[in-house]
Design a protein around this motif. Sequence first.
Motif, PDB file in Angstrom:
ATOM      1  N   UNK A  15       0.815  -1.225   0.000  1.00 57.26           N
ATOM      2  CA  UNK A  15       0.000   0.000   0.000  1.00 57.26           C
ATOM      3  C   UNK A  15       0.839   1.261   0.000  1.00 57.26           C
ATOM      4  N   UNK A  16       1.926   1.279   0.799  1.00 61.34           N
ATOM      5  CA  UNK A  16       2.771   2.463   0.846  1.00 61.34           C
ATOM      6  C   UNK A  16       3.426   2.726  -0.504  1.00 61.34           C
ATOM      7  N   UNK A  62       0.741  13.717  -8.984  1.00 62.54           N
ATOM      8  CA  UNK A  62       0.640  14.923  -8.152  1.00 62.54           C
ATOM      9  C   UNK A  62      -0.646  14.993  -7.342  1.00 62.54           C
ATOM     10  N   UNK A  63      -1.349  13.877  -7.222  1.00 57.85           N
ATOM     11  CA  UNK A  63      -2.514  13.806  -6.341  1.00 57.85           C
ATOM     12  C   UNK A  63      -2.453  12.474  -5.586  1.00 57.85           C
ATOM     13  N   UNK A  64      -3.189  12.380  -4.496  1.00 58.34           N
ATOM     14  CA  UNK A  64      -3.234  11.141  -3.747  1.00 58.34           C
ATOM     15  C   UNK A  64      -4.272  10.198  -4.342  1.00 58.34           C
ATOM     16  N   UNK A  93      -3.445   4.858   5.543  1.00 57.34           N
ATOM     17  CA  UNK A  93      -4.846   5.123   5.263  1.00 57.34           C
ATOM     18  C   UNK A  93      -5.032   6.610   5.020  1.00 57.34           C
ATOM     19  N   UNK A  94      -5.720   6.939   3.941  1.00 59.42           N
ATOM     20  CA  UNK A  94      -5.951   8.337   3.551  1.00 59.42           C
ATOM     21  C   UNK A  94      -4.641   9.114   3.412  1.00 59.42           C
ATOM     22  N   UNK A  95      -3.567   8.394   3.072  1.00 58.82           N
ATOM     23  CA  UNK A  95      -2.262   9.011   2.838  1.00 58.82           C
ATOM     24  C   UNK A  95      -1.771   9.808   4.046  1.00 58.82           C
ATOM     25  N   UNK A  96      -2.083   9.309   5.248  1.00 54.66           N
ATOM     26  CA  UNK A  96      -1.707  10.002   6.483  1.00 54.66           C
ATOM     27  C   UNK A  96      -0.197  10.187   6.593  1.00 54.66           C
TER      28      UNK A  96
END
Length: 284
Positions: free
Chosen positions: A35-36, A47-49, A150-153
Amino acid sequence: MSWLGSLQNAIDFMEDHLLEDVSIEEIAGHANASPFHFQRTFSILTDITVGDYLRRRRLTLAAEDLMKTETKIIDLAYKYGYDTPEAFTKAFRKQHGVTPSDVRKGIGKLQSYSRLVIQVSLKGADPVKYRIVEKEGFKAVGVKRQFSCVNDEHLSRIPKLWEEVNTDGTCDSLVPLNNGEINGILGVCVSEPNVRAIDYWIAVENVEGESGKFDVLEIPASKWAVFEVHGAMPNAMQDAWKKIYSEWFPSSGYEYAGTAEFELYPAGNAYEPNYYSEIWIPVK
């Protein structure tokens, strides 16, 4: 399948399941990545998550439904994953600048995001400077934090950790422990397949693994692609990562090996325009 093909496979999976609550593990699995690694690569290239992409695409389709159908707004809210019409309206206005009701009245313009297709841009004007290094396993000592993907934290929390260690004296304490071949402070990412978190280390190579108050990390023997980075942080590092994934990997014949990777920050002022740093990526 090439890594670009794998990435496109994951994007196609997202598109085929836009209206479902799919997990980042499922998405990354279609790219044969953790996932990472998938989220980081996706963000570098687009350039976006991942979360932003899914949200933009769903709200693009929602706008089309509003114009082409007579489906009630409350039903569209549920269809596109929102618990309440209010939450749907808030997200819709943020993207499009108008409310769903405005669209039904023919008011305002919409902002549409198309399905993403990964393409390689062959540039080559600015060369990527790198070397291949075979290095035995080594020890590093430093501080470790676990960050959720999760949610690109992790994207927001890692810079905060660097700010913390640069102000509380941690980096100053690590420097005397740096007695290995690699000279400088390391920012190390350790990720595992199908795990929603990464271990992030700020550390230095230490031959004995003498930690004192610090934790010890064993970095395995690897073949490394070591990239030169020239310029002030953080922009130079961000630009280097993008060039590596958009230009070097597609044409090099190497693949990401999936073990620990790190950024190397030697002594010096990282905000000076001539600052030199490196990116070490395990390859196969």
